[in-house]
Structures are given as C-alpha cells and as structure tokens.
Design an enzyme around this catalytic site. Structure first.
Site, PDB file in Angstrom:
ATOM      1  N   CYS A  32       0.846  -1.191   0.000  1.00  0.00           N
ATOM      2  CA  CYS A  32       0.000   0.000   0.000  1.00  0.00           C
ATOM      3  C   CYS A  32       0.880   1.239   0.000  1.00  0.00           C
ATOM      4  O   CYS A  32       2.099   1.161   0.107  1.00  0.00           O
ATOM      5  CB  CYS A  32      -0.947   0.020   1.195  1.00  0.00           C
ATOM      6  SG  CYS A  32      -0.134   0.340   2.777  1.00  0.00           S
ATOM      7  N   CYS A  35       3.172   1.658   2.908  1.00  0.00           N
ATOM      8  CA  CYS A  35       4.406   0.855   2.792  1.00  0.00           C
ATOM      9  C   CYS A  35       5.451   1.610   1.974  1.00  0.00           C
ATOM     10  O   CYS A  35       6.636   1.649   2.334  1.00  0.00           O
ATOM     11  CB  CYS A  35       4.108  -0.479   2.105  1.00  0.00           C
ATOM     12  SG  CYS A  35       2.958  -1.542   2.972  1.00  0.00           S
ATOM     13  N   ASP A 449      14.338  26.033 -30.002  1.00  0.00           N
ATOM     14  CA  ASP A 449      15.611  26.276 -30.664  1.00  0.00           C
ATOM     15  C   ASP A 449      15.370  26.101 -32.160  1.00  0.00           C
ATOM     16  O   ASP A 449      14.404  25.440 -32.565  1.00  0.00           O
ATOM     17  CB  ASP A 449      16.650  25.270 -30.167  1.00  0.00           C
ATOM     18  CG  ASP A 449      17.949  25.358 -30.937  1.00  0.00           C
ATOM     19  OD1 ASP A 449      18.479  26.467 -31.063  1.00  0.00           O
ATOM     20  OD2 ASP A 449      18.403  24.312 -31.434  1.00  0.00           O
ATOM     21  N   ASP A 656      18.223  20.720 -28.720  1.00  0.00           N
ATOM     22  CA  ASP A 656      18.936  19.475 -28.997  1.00  0.00           C
ATOM     23  C   ASP A 656      20.435  19.539 -28.789  1.00  0.00           C
ATOM     24  O   ASP A 656      21.100  18.508 -28.797  1.00  0.00           O
ATOM     25  CB  ASP A 656      18.678  19.030 -30.443  1.00  0.00           C
ATOM     26  CG  ASP A 656      19.388  19.926 -31.452  1.00  0.00           C
ATOM     27  OD1 ASP A 656      19.490  21.145 -31.187  1.00  0.00           O
ATOM     28  OD2 ASP A 656      19.827  19.412 -32.492  1.00  0.00           O
ATOM     29  N   ASP A 660      21.974  24.161 -25.613  1.00  0.00           N
ATOM     30  CA  ASP A 660      20.585  24.250 -25.162  1.00  0.00           C
ATOM     31  C   ASP A 660      20.401  23.713 -23.744  1.00  0.00           C
ATOM     32  O   ASP A 660      19.313  23.838 -23.175  1.00  0.00           O
ATOM     33  CB  ASP A 660      19.665  23.461 -26.107  1.00  0.00           C
ATOM     34  CG  ASP A 660      19.604  24.073 -27.494  1.00  0.00           C
ATOM     35  OD1 ASP A 660      19.690  25.306 -27.591  1.00  0.00           O
ATOM     36  OD2 ASP A 660      19.479  23.311 -28.477  1.00  0.00           O
TER      37      ASP A 660
END
Length: 766
Positions: A32, A35, A449, A656, A660
């Site tokens: 649960c 836990c 970008d 990318d 960046d």
C-alpha cells in the site's frame, strides 16, 4: 533486456552535478501507499542517498545515490530493517516473471477462498430460517469452511500485518487482518463458549464476514494486479523488441564466416548481418546492402525509411526487404532501445508532486483509522441498548477497519503514470519522471531552438564569401579541419561540403568548443613561427573578442536577402579569411506542429544563436510573430529569456544541442530531441524519440489527460473514505436502522481500488 544502473550527473531530476548512480529495483513485501512511504524513509535516512522514489503500483524503488558514500547492500539492509526487501539484482524482465508467479499464487488462494466462502454466504443469508442450516452443527460447519480461508487464503495478509507489527508499523494489511481476526476470533469464542442454555450466542457468528472479507480483498488485489500488469504492457512490449541472438560476420583473408552469439556479447566494431523480416539487434552503421526499415514500434512513425551504406540504424526496428550488414556502434546495454526501456522504467518509478501529498496522508491514515475504529466500538458499547451493543459494536469495528484500507489512495497516481508512460513510449516520446507530466500539463508557451529542432539539423553550405586574395577552398579546408571534431549540425554541413567538393583538410588538434560561440583548434603550418596555425570558426562577435582582424562589415548579416542563411566567419591565426553561409530546411512536421500548438492556445517562440535573417525566415514560414523570434542568443541569454518568460507564464523549451542544456534546465519543462546531445537529453523532462514535432502536441495533450485522471482518482479515493467510514461506523443507524455490513465494506474497498485502476487505463486511448 536488463536495466543497468545509470550513471548520472544530477543529484535530483535537474540539479547540480555530482557523481551519482540511478538504480531502479524491485521492493518485496510492499502492499500500500503507507508501505511505499516507509521504504522511502528508510532509503532517505542513508546520507549517501540523494533521492528515493518508491512506486506502490509497480512495487519498485528509484534510488539516486553516491556509490562513494553508500552501497546497494547497505541500502538493502536499511530497507530490510523497515520490514521490506530490496531485490537489487532485478531487471524489468525478472520483475515481470516474479509478478507472474505472485499472480498465479494469488489466483489459487482466491479460487479456494471463493469456493469455501460460497456455502458460508448461503448459510449466513438464511438467518436461521432453514432448520438444518441453523444450530450447533451448522455453526461447526461454518467454522470448518472459514478456518482454511482465514489461515491459508488470508495468510499473505496476516503475514504482512505481522511483519509491520514487528517493526512497530502499520499498513492496509493491519486493518484487514485486525478486522477479520476480530470477526473470526469472536465467532470461535461464541462457538466454543456456547452451552445449550446459551444457544442464542450462535446467532452472533461472523465466520462468513471474516472469510468473505478476505476473499474480496484477494479479489481486489487480483484485479488490481492484472490491471497494473496491463499498465506495464508498454515496457514489456519494448523488451520484446530486444533480439537475443545476433549473427556476427567475421572477414578473414576475404573469406566471410557467420556465427551466432548472445546480443550481450556484441561490442562496438563488430559486423552483424540482418536478413529480411528480422529485427535490428544493435545500433550501428550500414556498411553493405539496402533495405526499408520499419521503426513504428519504437518511434511511432508509420512509414518505413530506406537505409543504405552510410546510414544509421537502431536496435528494435524491423528490416523489411533486403539483407543488411551493420557495424555496431554501441554495446547492447547502451542502444537507443536499451535507454528507452530504462527511461520508461525510471519514469514509472518516480513520483509526481501530487502523489506525495497522498503518500503523506496514507502514512498517518492507518493509525488514525485504528483510533477511529476503537472509538466506534467504545461508542456502541456505551450508547447502544444492551441486547445489541456487542454484536453491533463488533460489526462496526470490523466494517471501519476494512472499508478504510487506503489502497485506492495509493494507486491513484502511480497507475495513471504507468499507463501514460507506456502510452508515451508507443507515441514516440518519453517522460523522464512522473513530475514531468505535471510540468508539461501547465505549459502555456513553448520556446523552440531553431537549428536541429525546427529545422532538419543538417544545413548545407550555400556559398562561401572569401576576403580578397583568399581562395574558397582555403576557407573550406580551414573550417572543416576544426569542425570535423564538432557534433554541431553546422559543423557537419561544412565537413560534408568539403567532402563533396573534394577539398582536402587536416584534422585540427587541441580542439575547443565554446557553446553558442564557435570552435577552434590548431593545424600544422611550416610557414608559421610556432609551426602551427590556430583556426577559429564561429560568430563574428566572438572572433572580434578573440582579437581577430579584418572581419567583414556586419558579418552576421552579410547574406541578408539570400534567404537568411546561417553565417560563420573563419579565421586563421588573427586574420579573418572569409565567411561561410549555410541554409537549413524546415522539418516537414514543423508547420503542422506549430499550427496545432497555436490552435491549443499555446504561444510559440524561437530562441536561436543564428543571425536575425535566418531566424526571421523560419518564423515567417511557421507563422510565428517576428517579436517572438529571438536571434543572436548565447546559452546564457537563452536562459535569461526563459527566466523572463517564466515570470509571465509556464513555459517549455525544445532543443537538442550542448548550448541548449542551460535553457532546458531553466524552463518549467524541457523537451529534448533524441537526435541531440546526451547533455541536452539529461537536462530535459521529455525526450522525443521520433523526429516528428507533432509528438510535442501529443505529449502536451497526454500530460493534461494524465493530470485530469490523477485528480479524478484522488477525488474518488478521498470521497470514498469520507462517505463510507461514517456509514461503516453506524452514523445513520439511529435514524434509519441501517449499517454497512463488513462483507459489503470489503466489497466496496475492492471496487474502489479497481475503479481507480480502470479509470487510469482510459489513458491508453486518450
């Protein structure tokens, strides 16, 4: 496919750099949300743990730790002392096998319990109206039927409750075990203490309640396990793309030999042969053959792509037509597919902020319910008429204990995240954490970008502008000598131009890249006093600060009117020898993606280091207003722009490159292209596996749908307890004479958990 530990440079999702390791491991004995909170506390108590997320739905922990300060063995011991077990050597496939075995055991216990409980329920429903089902014999029959259900079928629940008790802890099993033990124990006492003169005591038997409650709890766990298994279908489907055996080609004295070996033994440089209809087993470069590759399962892109010598292929894609020879460029545990599996596994193992609130509530909920149930029993014993107080008090006690189990609360967020993570992987994008769903759902503007993101990332040289007395070949050779060591798309375009035009060049030494500015290096020059010439290629402003003379006037805009090419200046030692212009075509999906974002009332911006004409050209083609197209930005100024926009509205950044990374981290949500650098992807919240920018729109919509489902789940879980706990306690009894029987309470508890899971599964079709 194994899920190896992942070295990282983050102390948190996007925090300061340290040398930490990320592990996703199975947690045993967890049932649960309470836990999960206990396991998290045990892990975070270790000074070497930077972060720990424990997902109740997947029964796994994502641990970020410093291996110089702690070890997996120490962490496992800490968790064991809290009453749970870490399986540090488990990978997703092993976890799936263990879950399958547990599911079979759970099914057997449920079937046995259901078969024995049906006649118990029938006897109880007669309420003594059938003579041969009433009396002492029938009572002993109920005892015989209920006892194996209580002890064998319910043993996993009782065992878990005992384990928590040994560590002075509680969870949902505490409530169920206490409730059924009270019902069973009171029934046994009534049975053995009954004398002929007190036969009426036999009417106060709750054998059927004890048995049916356990059966309903087992049913709920069974349905929950099956539903969460469906939620994990995506990661299993990705694992199924892994090719276990590869066909390695060895060439010796012009003679080829083939031999099969496990994919785990493949190392970079090995040559692999892939026949039609086979999946690509490794990431590599095609060196012979031509075929069509179907990457739909991995990237979501429906059309096959032609691959021939020189092209790259990735593991998990399907070879449709011809025979391909591929030279592996990565080990099997470092392929794109392997990293996708690890990222999906980690995303399903992290927690959203909204889930932490539920976890904190669940951690105190069970002790609070124990107090409420005792107060309920005491109230009935003090206020109810003498003839019903014990029976009704026990019934209310058991009902409150059973109906209050916080299973639905613990499942509300992680199951939704599991389903959405799997859906995202099949759609061509990956959420790197559960928190990424929340971040992306709030976005109202996106900054792109330009190069490699909105454009194809493969600019081609359109023209070369030399200064007087310098040949074009000299400029191109100088630029290619340093750009050869760079990963930037502009660098690749310059190197390709040198190859296409047959311009020879030497590779520069002492290569240096300045993010957002340019690159430099040294090449041999016998005419120079030092024996070398220093070559620099980049922005005119940077070269001017480096002391370069003779830069063309307004060098960054000298190609204005020529479709806005990207411009770099080339310097040898301290003299500018010319400039190179390159043009980069838009991605085919860029226009439609920006149009869809604007239709969803998401503002689109461009932030680029390129010259203004190139940026404005792209903005005009995409329908982005000129005042939202920023040019000539350094990594720092990109990040500053993001911070300014963040103050006005939640904002995402899509990029990318290395330059960046700062902007990706500065945005509310960072989105990295999979073709980008590892630094960029490590700084992002979402990674696009596909090159289709429309995946950004799908990611936004899925994140909003996920957050909506999580809120619905939490509303259901909280509302369920708010309504049913008073009913179970008998709040309406004084006015209506109605109570919530323990059997109905257990059914409601199971239905609540299953409802939350089924609601989350709707995200598979969102």
């Amino acid at each position: 496919m194994s899920a190896p530990h992942t070295p990282t440079s983050a102390t948190s999702e996007r925090g300061p750099a340290t040398s930490t390791t990320v592990r996703v491991v199975a947690v045993e004995g967890m049932h649960c949300a309470a836990c999960a909170t206990k396991v998290e506390k045990a892990l975070r108590a270790d000074a070497g743990v930077a972060a720990a997320d424990v997902a109740f739905a997947t029964r796994v922990a994502r641990i970020v730790f410093d291996p110089s300060r702690t070890t997996p063995e120490l962490l496992a011991r800490r968790v064991k002392s809290a009453g749970f077990r870490l399986a540090m050597d488990r990978d997703p496939a092993a976890r799936a096998a263990a879950e399958s075995r547990a599911l079979v055991d759970l099914r057997h216990r449920f079937i046995v319990g259901a078969v024995l409980s049906l006649p118990l329920a029938f006897i109880a429903m007669t309420h003594g109206s059938v003579a041969w089902l009433a009396g002492e014999v029938a009572a002993w029959v109920q005892f015989a039927l209920a006892t194996p259900v209580f002890f064998w079928c319910g043993w996993p629940i009782h065992r878990a409750a005992l384990q928590r008790a040994r560590h002075f802890s509680t969870d949902m099993h505490t409530l169920v075990s206490l409730g059924t033990t009270v019902a069973y124990g009171a029934s046994v006492w009534a049975l053995i203490a009954t004398t002929p003169s007190h036969a009426a005591h036999l009417s106060h038997l709750w054998f059927e309640a004890a048995a049916i409650i356990l059966v309903f709890v087992l049913l709920g766990r069974l349905l929950e396990a099956r539903a969460t298994a469906r939620a994990s279908d995506a990661i299993r489907a990705l694992g199924a793309l892994v090719v276990p055996l590869v066909r390695v080609i060895e060439i010796d004295s012009a003679r080829e030999t083939e031999r099969e070996m496990p994919v785990e033994l493949v190392t970079p440089g090995m040559r692999v042969r892939i026949r039609p209809g086979e999946r690509v087993p490794v990431d590599g470069e095609v060196v012979r053959g031509e075929s069509e590759i179907d990457a739909s399962m991995l990237t979501g892109e429906p059309l096959p792509v032609v691959k021939r010598a020189g092209d790259l292929v990735v593991a998990g894609t399907m070879n449709a037509l011809g025979v391909l020879d591929v030279v592996a460029t990565r080990a099997s545990n470092d392929t794109v597919l392997a990293r996708v599996i690890v990222m999906v596994d980690e995303a399903q193992s992290t927690k959203a902020r909204i889930a932490r609130t539920a976890d904190r509530i669940a951690s105190v909920f069970v002790p609070a319910i124990l107090v409420v149930s005792l107060m309920t029993f005491a109230a009935w014993m003090m206020l109810a008429p003498a003839e019903i107080r014990l029976a009704r008090g026990l019934e209310a006690l058991v009902s409150v204990l059973v109906v209050a189990c916080p299973c639905a609360l613990g499942l509300a967020t992680p199951v939704a995240v599991m389903v959405a993570s799997g859906r995202a992987a099949s759609e061509g994008f990956l959420f790197r954490s559960a928190a990424a769903f929340e971040k992306l759902a709030m976005i109202r503007a996106i900054v792109f970008d330009k190069t490699g993101t909105l454009t194809q990332g493969s600019p081609r040289v359109t023209r070369i502008l030399p200064v007087e007395g310098v040949q074009e070949a000299t400029i191109l050779a100088a630029a290619a000598s340093v750009e050869h060591s760079s990963e930037h798309p502009v660098a690749r375009g310059i190197v390709e131009a040198a190859h296409e035009r047959g311009v020879p060049y030497e590779r520069a030494e002492k290569f240096l890249a300045i993010a957002g500015e340019g690159v430099g290096g040294e090449v041999p020059n016998s005419n120079a006093a030092s024996g070398v010439s220093r070559i620099r290629v980049g922005r005119s402003g940077w070269l001017a600060r480096e002391g370069v003379r003779g830069l063309p006037a307004e060098a960054d805009t000298i190609f204005k009117g020529q479709r806005g090419e990207t411009v770099v200046c080339v310097a040898i030692d301290t003299r500018c020898v010319g400039a190179i212009g390159l043009e980069d075509a838009l991605r085919s999906s860029a226009r439609s993606a920006v149009a869809e974002l604007q239709a969803d009332r998401i503002d689109a911006w461009i932030a680029s280091g390129d010259a203004e004409p190139a940026v404005l050209r792209v903005a005009a083609e995409l329908g982005i207003a000129p005042h939202r197209a920023k040019s000539g930005l350094t990594p720092e100024s990109k990040a500053e722009l993001l911070r300014e926009l963040k103050a006005l509205t939640p904002i995402a950044f899509v990029g990318d490159g290395i330059n960046d990374a700062v902007a990706l981290a500065a945005a509310d949500a960072g989105i990295a292209m999979s073709s980008g650098t590892d630094v960029a992807k490590a700084s992002a919240d979402v990674v696009l596996v596909t090159q289709d920018l429309s995946a950004i729109v799908r990611a936004l919509r899925l994140s909003r749908a996920t957050l909506r489902v999580i809120r619905q789940n939490l509303a259901w879980a909280f509302g369920y307890n708010v309504i049913l706990i008073p009913l179970a306690a008998g709040a309406l009894y004084p006015w209506t004479g109605a109570m919530l029987p323990p059997v109905f309470a257990s059914a409601a508890m199971a239905i609540s958990s299953v409802t939350v899971v089924l609601n989350s599964l709707r995200l598979r079709r969102a």
